[in-house]
Design an enzyme around this catalytic site. Structure first.
Site, PDB file in Angstrom:
ATOM      1  N   LYS A 727       1.885  -8.222  -0.938  1.00  0.00           N
ATOM      2  CA  LYS A 727       2.942  -7.620  -1.391  1.00  0.00           C
ATOM      3  C   LYS A 727       4.154  -7.303   0.328  1.00  0.00           C
ATOM      4  O   LYS A 727       3.089  -7.128   0.859  1.00  0.00           O
ATOM      5  CB  LYS A 727       2.535  -6.070  -1.322  1.00  0.00           C
ATOM      6  CG  LYS A 727       3.428  -5.278  -2.237  1.00  0.00           C
ATOM      7  CD  LYS A 727       3.108  -4.203  -2.209  1.00  0.00           C
ATOM      8  CE  LYS A 727       4.304  -3.051  -2.795  1.00  0.00           C
ATOM      9  NZ  LYS A 727       3.948  -1.630  -3.059  1.00  0.00           N
ATOM     10  N   ASP A 829       4.569   7.091  -9.249  1.00  0.00           N
ATOM     11  CA  ASP A 829       5.239   6.324  -9.956  1.00  0.00           C
ATOM     12  C   ASP A 829       4.197   5.873 -10.306  1.00  0.00           C
ATOM     13  O   ASP A 829       3.840   4.123 -10.836  1.00  0.00           O
ATOM     14  CB  ASP A 829       5.413   5.092  -8.701  1.00  0.00           C
ATOM     15  CG  ASP A 829       6.460   4.492  -9.310  1.00  0.00           C
ATOM     16  OD1 ASP A 829       6.980   4.740  -9.799  1.00  0.00           O
ATOM     17  OD2 ASP A 829       6.731   3.351  -8.963  1.00  0.00           O
TER      18      ASP A 829
END
Length: 999
Positions: A727, A829
């Site tokens: 990432k 989230d």
């Protein structure tokens, strides 16, 4: 015989096919067929880049195809970064009007077709970042009009074809990152038009041919890591257009010419590190006024630094380490004065250069952009100037292995961006300044092997991002401050050894749950080992050696099953050797010597290898391995006979019953417990270059996900053959750095089987000197829950059991974060793209970039900033309420309803007051199957047919469907107080799962 009707029908079919073909081809059937052949050999088109390649439109209107206006022939074919897989059809050679051809950033395999040599009009060919194998086709030399040739980062072998020298118009050739050998062909010097030659990371071998001096227009030359030897030809220094000159990591010898004058006026990158070059760095480098990167470290350069850096206004990176510039003169460091006008300087690396003298106060005049200062392993002495506090951009300060004296200036507290500070092996003295506690970004602090006195400042407890603290080998006294032990961020190491610390170890040591290494050895610590130490379940190294500890080793330490080295020697411990040490599977060495242990020495586990443990100096021990030479233990059998047999039977039976009860309870709860394997593994270190290589240059072909703050790439690290997910943080985006810190903070505190497993992180700079941050995770081969719910692929379908199992997994993860973490973590989230599935379809919650800690660091709950994702964020976040666990429950409820209905919360049908919550709620009162995902209903119908489902079974299944939807509705109500508790969600879903498995 065929009837007249059949013949007429066949004729009509042929007519219509011919007409349609003519419409799409426009008479240029050769190009049309060549494109179809190219498409036929592509086996995977994930982004449907070739979906327009069909008979309904003219091929000149196909995606990636550009035709000439006059002849309507293909002149450009560009299919970059589309994730295409397959091989390249030889029929591409039939596109005779082709001028530009690019397949960059895909996954094409096989050989490069020799038929490309037919493309006489070709001007640019880019096949970079693919997986082509074999040789570079020599007949590319027939493409006489070609100017740009890109074959970089493939798996090509053999040599660079000499025939390329016939390409008199060639200006650019890139073959980086292949396996080419045979050296640089001297005949390439005949290509006088050459401007860019790039071939790094190939085992070319050989020397640099003098014939390349014919490249008068050369602007970039990069042959780093090519196993080149010999000297650097002097013609390079006369190439006035040269901007990039990189020969790093070779075996080159010789020295710079000293009198070159004002040559290389446009040079930007000079990269010669990792060779065997000698002599001084010439003063003429000062005249390269455009220079941004000067990287000549790890050579044998010597002599005084005579470069006037003040002339290098654009310099960003100065890397001169591992050479010899010091001569023991007082002005060795005077060149620092010339750096004050280098306002763009980011990195100054002068490690291991034998520099002597004091560090001048002018060090504080360096650029605010300076992020990395490395002066380690020199002979610098005197005080560290207080002006060091002016370098507010510093993220890394490397000053170890010098002879600095005096106190650390309190001005260091101004370095708010400092993440790594290494000052070990100097002669610093006095107290550690309280101002260290102001360094809120600090990740690593190493002050070991100095002469610091007084106590450890409690202000260090303010360094909430600290992963590693080394204070060993000083003269520190006093007690261990409890504030330090409450730093839950400490995960790598806490080393307080070889000081004069006294008193007992505070019970707060148990707060270091994720700590890997704890060394308190050689102090004056006393008292018993606190039982809370057993909460440090991630420890792999523990040393309490050389103190005044006493009492028995507490049984609570049995929970530290990941420990590999344990040293309790030279204390006053008593009692028996703990039996649990035999069961520590990872324990490689244990030292119990010079204590007062008694009784029998075990002979299993680590105690089965005499070289793996020490029990010297315990006079009351017996038994054990014969090599120990201890006396035999006294027989105690006579005493045992006094117990009646029935008492022994009762004791054994009750013990077995207790064990069975614990085993049953453990099996029922194992889904909610952290994975032990995740606790035991240690973070590896990875660099930017390793991640670049692992992901094939962060190629589009390896891109598996993208968001506002990051892009995620699939890759393979060098040391392993398993895929990882990398990432990469978009640091240029506002809030991305904060997201990275939040995610790192979260991962330090959590371990659970239903949370995505982090492997390591990378905080570095890229090859341009820009900040680079990334997180490396375990790769989830089955992608995201979003893929399974909304993919057009017919193979991605979830049955009822799979959906419920996934929902249980996600709820269990939330239950852990909300109710079993200290402090409580709010994910903020939760959505299907952040739920990832492993080989066994077990769900793992990922992406903690917006996570919040509840109860500490209250500024994290700021009312500003991003608050989740539209559709999943609870309504109270929209009016500025704090992030809470009930907000996660709302997001979970929406996710659950999406799993069951197959509809996104932002679906077009949800308007004019209708929402996913209301859509599901209305169905509960009538017929829940009206809102269930069609794929799920189809699965249930298929099962009905296969098993001849009874009406009773169908009714039970419908009841289960309704129960699940009801949970989603209860979780997603507007009022936070009325939402279902996540613990109850887990219980209810588990009950539904049990019902389904029994139907």
């Amino acid at each position: 015989m065929n009837s007249p009707v059949t013949i007429l029908f066949s004729s009509l079919v042929i007519f219509f096919i011919t007409t349609a073909s003519s419409a799409s081809v426009g008479g240029n059937e050769t190009d049309y067929l060549a494109l179809l052949q190219l498409k036929s050999m592509i086996t995977h088109d994930p982004y449907e880049a070739l979906s327009s390649w069909n008979v309904s439109i003219h091929f000149c209107d196909w995606s990636g195809v550009l035709c000439g206006k006059r002849h309507r022939r293909v002149i450009d074919l560009v299919l970059e970064s589309q994730g295409l897989q397959g091989s390249l059809s030889p029929h591409v050679g039939n596109l005779s009007f082709l001028r530009g051809f690019s397949l960059s950033n895909n996954s094409f395999q096989g050989m490069i077709p020799h038929e490309l040599g037919r493309l006489s009009r070709l001007r640019a060919l880019n096949l970079g970042f693919n997986k082509f194998i074999g040789d570079i086709p020599a007949n590319l030399s027939c493409c006489l009009n070609i100017k740009r040739l890109g074959l970089h980062y493939n798996k090509l072998v053999g040599s660079i074809p000499k025939e390329l020298s016939f390409l008199s118009k060639l200006t650019f050739i890139s073959v980086d990152g292949n396996k080419l050998t045979g050296g640089i062909p001297p005949v390439l010097g005949n290509i006088t038009s050459m401007e860019v030659f790039s071939a790094p990371e190939n085992p070319l071998g050989g020397s640099i041919p003098d014939t390349l001096g014919n490249w008068k227009n050369l602007s970039e030359f990069d042959c780093g890591d090519c196993k080149l030897y010999g000297t650097i030809p002097h013609f390079f220094y006369n190439l006035s257009l040269l901007t990039t000159f990189s020969l790093a990591k070779n075996q080159l010898t010789g020295s710079f010419p000293l009198a070159v004058g004002a040559m290389l006026p446009y040079l930007v990158y000079l990269q010669l590190w990792g060779n065997q070059l000698t002599g001084p760095l010439p003063p003429w480098i000062s005249n390269c006024s455009k220079l941004e990167h000067l990287e000549v470290s790890s050579n044998n350069f010597s002599g005084k630094l005579a470069i006037d850096f003040g002339k290098l206004k654009d310099i960003q990176v100065i890397s001169l380490g591992n050479n010899i510039y010091g001569f023991g003169e007082a002005d060795d460091m005077r060149f620092i004065d010339t750096l004050k006008n280098c306002s763009k300087l980011k990195m100054l690396l002068l490690n291991n250069c034998k520099l002597q003298g004091v560090l001048p106060p002018s060090i504080g005049n360096l650029s605010d952009n300076l992020s990395n200062l490395d002066l380690r392993r020199n002979n610098l002495y005197g005080n560290l100037p207080s002006s060091i506090g002016n370098l507010v951009g510093l993220t890394t300060l490397n000053l170890p292995e010098n002879r600095f004296t005096g106190k650390i200036p309190s001005t260091m507290g101004k370095l708010q961006n400092l993440q790594e500070a290494y000052l070990y092996m100097n002669w610093f003295s006095g107290p550690i300044p309280d101002a260290i506690g102001n360094l809120s970004s600090l990740i690593t602090l190493d002050l070991g092997s100095n002469r610091f006195e007084w106590h450890i400042p409690s202000s260090m407890g303010n360094c909430h991002n600290l992963l590693e603290l080394q204070l060993n080998d000083n003269k520190l006294s006093g007690r261990i401050p409890t504030q330090l032990l409450q730093l839950s961020s400490l995960t790598i190491a806490l080393n307080l050894s070889q000081n004069n610390l006294f008193g007992s170890v505070p019970t707060e040591v148990g707060d270091l749950k994720m700590l890997t290494s704890l060394d308190l050895s050689n102090n004056n610590l006393s008292g018993n080992i606190p039982t809370s130490l057993g909460s440090c379940t991630s420890l792999s190294f523990l040393s309490l050696k050389g103190n005044l500890f006493q009492g028995i080793v507490p049984s609570s330490l049995s929970s530290m099953r990941g420990v590999s080295a344990l040293d309790l020697s030279h204390n006053n411990f008593s009692g028996h050797i703990p039996g649990f040490l035999e069961r520590f599977l990872l324990l490689e060495y244990v030292d119990l010597s010079f204590n007062d242990f008694e009784g029998e020495v075990p002979v299993t586990g680590v105690f089965s290898n005499v070289s793996a443990f020490s029990v010297l100096g315990n006079s009351r021990l017996c038994g054990g391995l014969a090599e120990l030479g201890l006396p035999k233990c006294k027989e105690t059998g006579k005493h045992k006979k006094r117990f009646p047999l029935f008492i022994i039977v009762i004791l054994v039976a009750s013990t077995l019953f207790t064990i069975l009860c614990f085993a049953y309870a453990w099996c029922k709860k194992r889904k909610g417990e952290p994975s032990q394997s995740s606790r035991d593994e240690h973070f590896m270190k990875v660099s930017y270059s390793q991640l670049l290589k692992a992901t094939n240059g962060f190629s589009q072909a390896n891109l598996i996900g993208q968001g506002g703050f990051s892009s995620v790439y699939k890759g393979i690290l060098d040391h392993d053959d398993k895929f990882v997910a990398v990432k990469v943080i978009h640091l240029q985006n506002r809030g991305a750095h904060k997201s990275f810190i939040a995610e790192c903070e979260a991962w330090r505190s959590i371990r659970h089987r239903n949370l995505l497993k982090i492997i390591t992180s990378c905080s570095s700079v890229d090859f341009q000197g820009n900040d680079f941050k990334a997180l490396v995770y375990e790769f989830m081969p089955n992608g995201s829950l979003h893929d399974w719910l909304h993919s057009a692929a017919s193979t991605l379908r979830l049955n009822f059991l799979q959906r419920i199992n996934i929902l249980v997994d996600v709820a269990s993860a939330l239950d852990y974060l909300h109710n079993h973490c200290l402090p409580t973590i709010v994910h903020c989230d939760l959505k299907p793209t952040n739920i990832l599935l492993d080989d066994d379809m077990v769900a793992h919650v990922g992406d903690f970039g917006l996570a919040r800690f509840v109860g500490i660091n209250s500024n994290q709950n700021s009312t500003s900033g991003i608050r989740g994702t539209i559709g999943y964020a609870p309504p109270e976040y929209g009016v500025g309420s704090e992030m809470t666990s009930s907000g996660d429950v709302y997001s979970y409820g929406i996710l659950l309803l999406e799993v069951m209905t197959g509809k996104r919360p932002t679906d077009n049908i949800f308007n004019e007051g209708l929402s996913l919550h209301k859509f599901a709620q209305m169905a509960l009162s009538d017929h829940v199957t009206d809102v269930i995902d069609d794929d799920l209903l189809n699965f249930l119908q298929e099962e009905d047919i296969a098993t001849k489902c009874t009406e009773a079974k169908a009714k039970k299944i419908e009841e289960c469907l309704a129960s699940v939807v009801k949970i989603g509705v209860s979780c997603s109500v507007d009022s936070p107080a009325q939402r279902m508790n996540i613990e109850k969600v887990v219980h209810e879903l588990q009950h539904i799962l049990d019902m389904l498995q029994n139907i």
